[in-house]
Every structure is written in structure tokens, then in C-alpha cells.
Scaffold this motif. Structure first.
Motif, PDB file in Angstrom:
ATOM      1  N   THR A  38       0.828  -1.211   0.000  1.00  0.00           N
ATOM      2  CA  THR A  38       0.000   0.000   0.000  1.00  0.00           C
ATOM      3  C   THR A  38       0.859   1.256   0.000  1.00  0.00           C
ATOM      4  O   THR A  38       1.739   1.411   0.851  1.00  0.00           O
ATOM      5  CB  THR A  38      -0.913   0.027   1.245  1.00  0.00           C
ATOM      6  OG1 THR A  38      -1.506  -1.252   1.374  1.00  0.00           O
ATOM      7  CG2 THR A  38      -1.972   1.093   1.135  1.00  0.00           C
ATOM      8  N   GLY A  39       0.619   2.101  -0.972  1.00  0.00           N
ATOM      9  CA  GLY A  39       1.321   3.380  -1.046  1.00  0.00           C
ATOM     10  C   GLY A  39       2.769   3.285  -1.490  1.00  0.00           C
ATOM     11  O   GLY A  39       3.489   4.290  -1.457  1.00  0.00           O
ATOM     12  N   ARG A  40       3.186   2.113  -1.932  1.00  0.00           N
ATOM     13  CA  ARG A  40       4.585   1.971  -2.356  1.00  0.00           C
ATOM     14  C   ARG A  40       4.670   1.876  -3.879  1.00  0.00           C
ATOM     15  O   ARG A  40       3.698   1.525  -4.553  1.00  0.00           O
ATOM     16  CB  ARG A  40       5.215   0.730  -1.695  1.00  0.00           C
ATOM     17  CG  ARG A  40       5.231   0.877  -0.168  1.00  0.00           C
ATOM     18  CD  ARG A  40       5.602  -0.413   0.500  1.00  0.00           C
ATOM     19  NE  ARG A  40       7.042  -0.584   0.616  1.00  0.00           N
ATOM     20  CZ  ARG A  40       7.631  -1.759   0.845  1.00  0.00           C
ATOM     21  NH1 ARG A  40       6.913  -2.847   0.956  1.00  0.00           N
ATOM     22  NH2 ARG A  40       8.942  -1.830   0.962  1.00  0.00           N
ATOM     23  N   ASP A  41       5.845   2.199  -4.384  1.00  0.00           N
ATOM     24  CA  ASP A  41       6.080   2.117  -5.830  1.00  0.00           C
ATOM     25  C   ASP A  41       6.652   0.741  -6.156  1.00  0.00           C
ATOM     26  O   ASP A  41       7.660   0.318  -5.586  1.00  0.00           O
ATOM     27  CB  ASP A  41       7.052   3.213  -6.267  1.00  0.00           C
ATOM     28  CG  ASP A  41       6.464   4.606  -6.079  1.00  0.00           C
ATOM     29  OD1 ASP A  41       5.291   4.801  -6.459  1.00  0.00           O
ATOM     30  OD2 ASP A  41       7.159   5.486  -5.535  1.00  0.00           O
ATOM     31  N   VAL A  42       5.986   0.073  -7.079  1.00  0.00           N
ATOM     32  CA  VAL A  42       6.314  -1.321  -7.402  1.00  0.00           C
ATOM     33  C   VAL A  42       6.680  -1.407  -8.881  1.00  0.00           C
ATOM     34  O   VAL A  42       6.056  -0.737  -9.710  1.00  0.00           O
ATOM     35  CB  VAL A  42       5.086  -2.225  -7.122  1.00  0.00           C
ATOM     36  CG1 VAL A  42       5.338  -3.658  -7.553  1.00  0.00           C
ATOM     37  CG2 VAL A  42       4.696  -2.170  -5.640  1.00  0.00           C
ATOM     38  N   GLY A  58      13.022   2.906 -12.265  1.00  0.00           N
ATOM     39  CA  GLY A  58      12.932   3.388 -10.895  1.00  0.00           C
ATOM     40  C   GLY A  58      12.846   4.880 -10.751  1.00  0.00           C
ATOM     41  O   GLY A  58      12.713   5.596 -11.746  1.00  0.00           O
ATOM     42  N   PRO A  59      12.942   5.352  -9.497  1.00  0.00           N
ATOM     43  CA  PRO A  59      13.163   4.539  -8.312  1.00  0.00           C
ATOM     44  C   PRO A  59      11.867   3.883  -7.814  1.00  0.00           C
ATOM     45  O   PRO A  59      10.794   4.471  -7.891  1.00  0.00           O
ATOM     46  CB  PRO A  59      13.652   5.563  -7.274  1.00  0.00           C
ATOM     47  CG  PRO A  59      13.025   6.854  -7.705  1.00  0.00           C
ATOM     48  CD  PRO A  59      12.925   6.801  -9.191  1.00  0.00           C
ATOM     49  N   VAL A  60      12.018   2.643  -7.314  1.00  0.00           N
ATOM     50  CA  VAL A  60      10.867   1.920  -6.767  1.00  0.00           C
ATOM     51  C   VAL A  60      11.245   1.307  -5.418  1.00  0.00           C
ATOM     52  O   VAL A  60      12.423   1.132  -5.104  1.00  0.00           O
ATOM     53  CB  VAL A  60      10.380   0.800  -7.722  1.00  0.00           C
ATOM     54  CG1 VAL A  60       9.786   1.377  -8.987  1.00  0.00           C
ATOM     55  CG2 VAL A  60      11.497  -0.187  -8.040  1.00  0.00           C
ATOM     56  N   ASP A  61      10.218   0.968  -4.645  1.00  0.00           N
ATOM     57  CA  ASP A  61      10.422   0.331  -3.342  1.00  0.00           C
ATOM     58  C   ASP A  61      10.521  -1.186  -3.472  1.00  0.00           C
ATOM     59  O   ASP A  61      11.220  -1.837  -2.699  1.00  0.00           O
ATOM     60  CB  ASP A  61       9.257   0.669  -2.403  1.00  0.00           C
ATOM     61  CG  ASP A  61       9.076   2.172  -2.285  1.00  0.00           C
ATOM     62  OD1 ASP A  61      10.026   2.827  -1.824  1.00  0.00           O
ATOM     63  OD2 ASP A  61       8.013   2.683  -2.680  1.00  0.00           O
ATOM     64  N   VAL A  62       9.762  -1.716  -4.443  1.00  0.00           N
ATOM     65  CA  VAL A  62       9.703  -3.170  -4.619  1.00  0.00           C
ATOM     66  C   VAL A  62       9.825  -3.475  -6.103  1.00  0.00           C
ATOM     67  O   VAL A  62       9.143  -2.852  -6.921  1.00  0.00           O
ATOM     68  CB  VAL A  62       8.342  -3.728  -4.106  1.00  0.00           C
ATOM     69  CG1 VAL A  62       8.234  -5.222  -4.382  1.00  0.00           C
ATOM     70  CG2 VAL A  62       8.157  -3.438  -2.622  1.00  0.00           C
ATOM     71  N   ALA A  63      10.680  -4.422  -6.445  1.00  0.00           N
ATOM     72  CA  ALA A  63      10.740  -4.914  -7.829  1.00  0.00           C
ATOM     73  C   ALA A  63      10.547  -6.420  -7.807  1.00  0.00           C
ATOM     74  O   ALA A  63      11.156  -7.118  -6.995  1.00  0.00           O
ATOM     75  CB  ALA A  63      12.075  -4.550  -8.475  1.00  0.00           C
ATOM     76  N   LEU A  64       9.667  -6.896  -8.685  1.00  0.00           N
ATOM     77  CA  LEU A  64       9.414  -8.335  -8.795  1.00  0.00           C
ATOM     78  C   LEU A  64       9.897  -8.784 -10.165  1.00  0.00           C
ATOM     79  O   LEU A  64       9.454  -8.244 -11.184  1.00  0.00           O
ATOM     80  CB  LEU A  64       7.913  -8.618  -8.650  1.00  0.00           C
ATOM     81  CG  LEU A  64       7.530 -10.102  -8.689  1.00  0.00           C
ATOM     82  CD1 LEU A  64       7.852 -10.777  -7.354  1.00  0.00           C
ATOM     83  CD2 LEU A  64       6.043 -10.285  -9.008  1.00  0.00           C
ATOM     84  N   ASP A  65      10.808  -9.738 -10.189  1.00  0.00           N
ATOM     85  CA  ASP A  65      11.329 -10.258 -11.455  1.00  0.00           C
ATOM     86  C   ASP A  65      10.540 -11.501 -11.842  1.00  0.00           C
ATOM     87  O   ASP A  65      10.604 -12.522 -11.156  1.00  0.00           O
ATOM     88  CB  ASP A  65      12.825 -10.598 -11.298  1.00  0.00           C
ATOM     89  CG  ASP A  65      13.441 -11.037 -12.619  1.00  0.00           C
ATOM     90  OD1 ASP A  65      12.808 -11.838 -13.332  1.00  0.00           O
ATOM     91  OD2 ASP A  65      14.550 -10.587 -12.944  1.00  0.00           O
ATOM     92  N   SER A 121      17.439  -0.158  -9.717  1.00  0.00           N
ATOM     93  CA  SER A 121      16.346   0.830  -9.657  1.00  0.00           C
ATOM     94  C   SER A 121      15.748   0.969  -8.261  1.00  0.00           C
ATOM     95  O   SER A 121      14.870   1.817  -8.058  1.00  0.00           O
ATOM     96  CB  SER A 121      15.231   0.423 -10.638  1.00  0.00           C
ATOM     97  OG  SER A 121      14.476  -0.647 -10.091  1.00  0.00           O
ATOM     98  N   LEU A 122      16.190   0.138  -7.319  1.00  0.00           N
ATOM     99  CA  LEU A 122      15.576   0.158  -5.983  1.00  0.00           C
ATOM    100  C   LEU A 122      15.953   1.404  -5.203  1.00  0.00           C
ATOM    101  O   LEU A 122      17.111   1.850  -5.231  1.00  0.00           O
ATOM    102  CB  LEU A 122      16.018  -1.069  -5.178  1.00  0.00           C
ATOM    103  CG  LEU A 122      15.508  -2.428  -5.671  1.00  0.00           C
ATOM    104  CD1 LEU A 122      16.164  -3.539  -4.858  1.00  0.00           C
ATOM    105  CD2 LEU A 122      13.991  -2.520  -5.583  1.00  0.00           C
ATOM    106  N   ARG A 123      14.993   1.930  -4.460  1.00  0.00           N
ATOM    107  CA  ARG A 123      15.267   2.985  -3.478  1.00  0.00           C
ATOM    108  C   ARG A 123      15.996   2.368  -2.295  1.00  0.00           C
ATOM    109  O   ARG A 123      15.965   1.147  -2.090  1.00  0.00           O
ATOM    110  CB  ARG A 123      13.960   3.542  -2.915  1.00  0.00           C
ATOM    111  CG  ARG A 123      13.281   4.506  -3.784  1.00  0.00           C
ATOM    112  CD  ARG A 123      12.335   5.415  -2.995  1.00  0.00           C
ATOM    113  NE  ARG A 123      11.685   6.280  -3.952  1.00  0.00           N
ATOM    114  CZ  ARG A 123      10.478   6.047  -4.472  1.00  0.00           C
ATOM    115  NH1 ARG A 123       9.771   5.022  -4.075  1.00  0.00           N
ATOM    116  NH2 ARG A 123       9.980   6.850  -5.385  1.00  0.00           N
ATOM    117  N   ARG A 124      16.558   3.228  -1.454  1.00  0.00           N
ATOM    118  CA  ARG A 124      17.171   2.749  -0.221  1.00  0.00           C
ATOM    119  C   ARG A 124      16.133   1.950   0.582  1.00  0.00           C
ATOM    120  O   ARG A 124      14.990   2.385   0.717  1.00  0.00           O
ATOM    121  CB  ARG A 124      17.680   3.923   0.615  1.00  0.00           C
ATOM    122  CG  ARG A 124      18.616   3.469   1.704  1.00  0.00           C
ATOM    123  CD  ARG A 124      19.282   4.644   2.347  1.00  0.00           C
ATOM    124  NE  ARG A 124      18.557   5.017   3.558  1.00  0.00           N
ATOM    125  CZ  ARG A 124      19.029   5.820   4.504  1.00  0.00           C
ATOM    126  NH1 ARG A 124      20.223   6.352   4.364  1.00  0.00           N
ATOM    127  NH2 ARG A 124      18.331   6.109   5.556  1.00  0.00           N
TER     128      ARG A 124
END
Ligand code: NAP
Length: 325
Positions: A146-150, A212-219, A236-239
Motif C-alpha cells: 500500500t502506497g509503495r512504488d512497485v 525506478g526509483p521503486v520500493d519493490v521490484a518483482l522479477d 532501480s531500488l530505493r534505499r
């Protein structure tokens, strides 16, 4: 348990499975990794479902201690680095046949009840549920969305398309769909304003900047000749971000120790799905949060397997082939 198969997803790479380059199978066997079914009979020690119930067969049989098999399919989990063990060989001897059939005998551990599915208008469409659950298990392994960039890498495939739908239904702020196929990306963009797209260029730095930048990346990629797209997702991941691997990439990843540490990143794997996730995703569908009308359904019967495999191979993106026996 004995079941009447209502519909079974024919994965896009089934032809590769039958031609023998996706891992060994105990032949002869009836293929088929998952289906939607109606229970017709149960053994006396089965209590979690009853005749008449509509269930999903996940095919995953888990002996514990890391030994798991997919009944009627390739893929071995846990120990043995994918080659199996003496115990998974024994499990496959007893539970060999899958569900590309009119009726099937299934291990009770592989079946999860779908309360209310008796009234779902289109059971064939529901056979996409296992792919949604595999995608959901991978996404939810990264925590709440919720509310995160994926970002979904390989969103143009069936597992990736499923992941985009689940991420949207799970409240992601944005979902960046990443792939090569422009038509499939355009279709995903039509799902709503929270969907962004990035077309892979093959250049790792350019792709990382586009994703990115994203919080979660799914391969969710299929077999790729290099790990560049996966590593672009890592970049591309954020900290504090998480990269989850669920696809069919058979490459080694070179992870810079200091970078992973300083950026507090998490790298995870996810395989198939647990029963709780099946229930969660079914409830998303049942409540209307996740609308399967977005997915194009093509159906085939049992009489012409070669044509069915060809159609499945050509059918990807937000579309899938269901075998309705
Ligand atoms: N972890 C698990 O539990 C689990 C469960 C099921 C499946 N899987 C794995 O997930 C993988 C994907 O399954 P699927 O059903 O989504 O298959 P699919 O529909 O065939 O999708 C394959 C995806 O990979 C992309 N791709 C293929 N070759 C590529 C390349 N050379 N460069 C860049 N992208 C490439 C495709 O991109 P374009 O369409 O844009 O070309 C597409 O997005 C399978 O390989 C399978 O092994 C894992």
C-alpha cells in the motif's frame, strides 16, 4: 480426493516442458500443474473439503525439511538445488499425474477450498488464480504494498501481468510494467492511471533509470540470455527496497556487497504460493477488488494437444489459455 476438472491453465511455456528442456519428468504421466475443480469424493481422513466444494489445485506437495514437488509438472523446490532428492523421487512415484484431464486423483495437501466459487460465473477464467497467487506470494514477500512504488520486470508475460493486477489490487501507489512487447505494455497501461510502463532497451543503466526509483521490484522474466534486466531492477531500488525473484532466469547475479549493505536492500526468492495467499487472492477476486475481466481468456479442449500447445505458446501478456476438458 477425486475431482472433476472444470478448467486448467495451460502455461505459455508448456511446449518447452514437453520437449524436455525445463527439467526432468517421471514419464509417462498426465501433465498439468493446477486447475479449478469440483470435488466428487474424498478419503475418510479428509476433512477440509467435501464433495461439491469448488477448489483450486496448486499441485505443490511439501514433505517438509525442504523437499517439495509439483505434481504433474517440472520444478522441484527445496534441497537438491533443483535436481531433487531420493525423497522427491519417491514422492513423484506416488503422486505422478497432473490435472490436464477430465477427472483427477489429487493429494489432499494440493487442494484449497474456494468458498463461494460455486457461484462464480466463469470457472474457466478462475483457472488464472494459481498464477495470480504465485505473483502475490512474490509481491507480499516484500511486505505491504500500500502506497509503495512497485515494478514488475517481465510484466508482458503471464506471471508478470498477474503481478501487475495483484499489485494494483494491493494498493500500490504506482506499478511500473517493464518488458519488451510494446502491445502488451500498452494493454497494461490501459488498466489505470497508476500503471507506468518502461520498454526494455537492453542497456542496464538506461533500463534502471526508466524503471525506478521503486520500493519493490518483482522479477517474473522467462529465460533470458543475460541477467541485465534483473540487475537493472536491482539498480532501480530505493534505499531499503526489495527485489524478489520468481521468474525463470537461469543466470548468476553479481551483487556488490557494499552496495547491498549501504542501501539496506533485500534480495529474496519466492516459489509457488502458500494456502493463505490462495485464500487472500480468492477474496480479492470474490470482493471485486481484482477483476479478472481484464484478462483475456482463450479455451481449448483435450482433443488436440498439439494445437493447444501452439496456442499457449503464442498467448501471453494479459491473456492465457485454459483447458476446459
Ligand atoms: N517462482 C515460481 O513459483 C514460478 C511459478 C511459475 C512460473 N515461474 C517462472 O516464471 C517465468 C515466466 O512465466 P510466464 O508464465 O510469465 O511466461 P511468459 O508468459 O512466457 O512470459 C515470459 C516473460 O519473459 C520475457 N522474456 C523472455 N525472454 C526475454 C529476453 N530474452 N529478454 C527480456 N525479456 C524476456 C517476456 O517478455 P516479452 O513478452 O516482452 O517478450 C515475458 O515478459 C517462467 O520462466 C517460469 O519458469 C516461476
Amino acid at each position: 480426493m477425486l475431482v472433476e476438472v472444470l478448467a486448467a491453465h495451460l502455461p505459455a511455456y508448456t511446449k518447452m516442458v514437453v520437449t524436455g528442456n525445463r527439467g526432468g519428468l517421471p514419464v509417462p504421466l498426465t501433465l498439468g500443474p493446477s486447475c479449478i475443480a469440483r470435488v466428487t469424493d474424498v478419503a475418510p481422513d479428509v476433512f477440509h473439503v467435501a464433495p461439491g466444494d469448488v477448489v483450486v489445485d496448486t499441485s505443490r506437495l511439501d514433505a517438509g525439511d525442504g523437499d517439495e514437488i509439483l505434481v504433474g509438472w517440472v520444478g522441484l523446490g527445496g534441497t537438491g538445488t533443483g535436481t531433487g532428492t531420493e525423497r522427491t523421487d519417491r514422492m513423484r512415484t506416488v503422486w505422478r499425474d497432473g490435472v490436464f484431464a477430465e477427472r483427477a486423483l489429487c493429494a489432499k495437501e494440493t487442494l484449497v477450498k474456494l468458498p463461494g466459487a460455486e457461484n462464480y460465473p466463469d470457472p474457466a477464467r478462475l483457472s488464472f488464480l494459481p498464477w495470480l497467487c504465485i505473483a502475490a506470494s512474490g509481491l507480499h514477500a516484500a511486505g505491504p504494498l500500500t502506497g509503495r512504488d512497485v515494478a514488475v520486470i517481465g510484466a508482458t508475460g503471464q506471471l508478470g501481468g498477474a503481478a501487475v493486477l495483484v499489485a494494483l489490487a494491493s494498493g500500490a501507489a504506482t506499478v511500473t510494467a517493464v518488458g519488451r512487447n510494446k502491445a502488451a505494455l500498452d494493454r497494461l497501461a490501459e488498466l489505470g492511471p497508476r500503471v507506468r510502463t518502461h520498454r526494455l532497451t537492453g542497456d542496464r543503466a538506461a533500463d534502471a533509470a526508466g524503471i525506478g526509483p521503486v520500493d519493490v521490484a518483482l522479477d517474473t522474466l522467462g529465460a533470458t540470455p543475460t541477467a541485465d534486466a534483473t540487475m537493472a531492477a536491482y539498480d532501480s531500488l530505493r534505499r531499503g527496497g526489495t527485489l524478489v525473484l520468481v521468474g525463470g532466469v537461469r543466470q548468476d547475479l553479481t551483487i556488490p556487497y557494499g552496495d547491498l549493505m549501504h542501501r539496506r536492500l533485500t534480495l529474496r526468492g519466492s516459489w509457488m504460493s502458500d494456502n493463505q495467499t490462495v485464500t487472500t487472492v480468492w477474496n480479492m477476486i470474490r470482493s471485486g477488488l481484482l477483476d479478472l475481466a481484464a484478462v483475456e481468456l482463450l479455451t481449448v479442449a483435450l482433443d488436440d494437444p498439439a494445437t493447444a500447445l501452439d496456442l499457449a505458446e503464442r498467448t501471453t501478456g494479459l491473456a492465457f489459455v485454459a483447458l476446459v476438458p
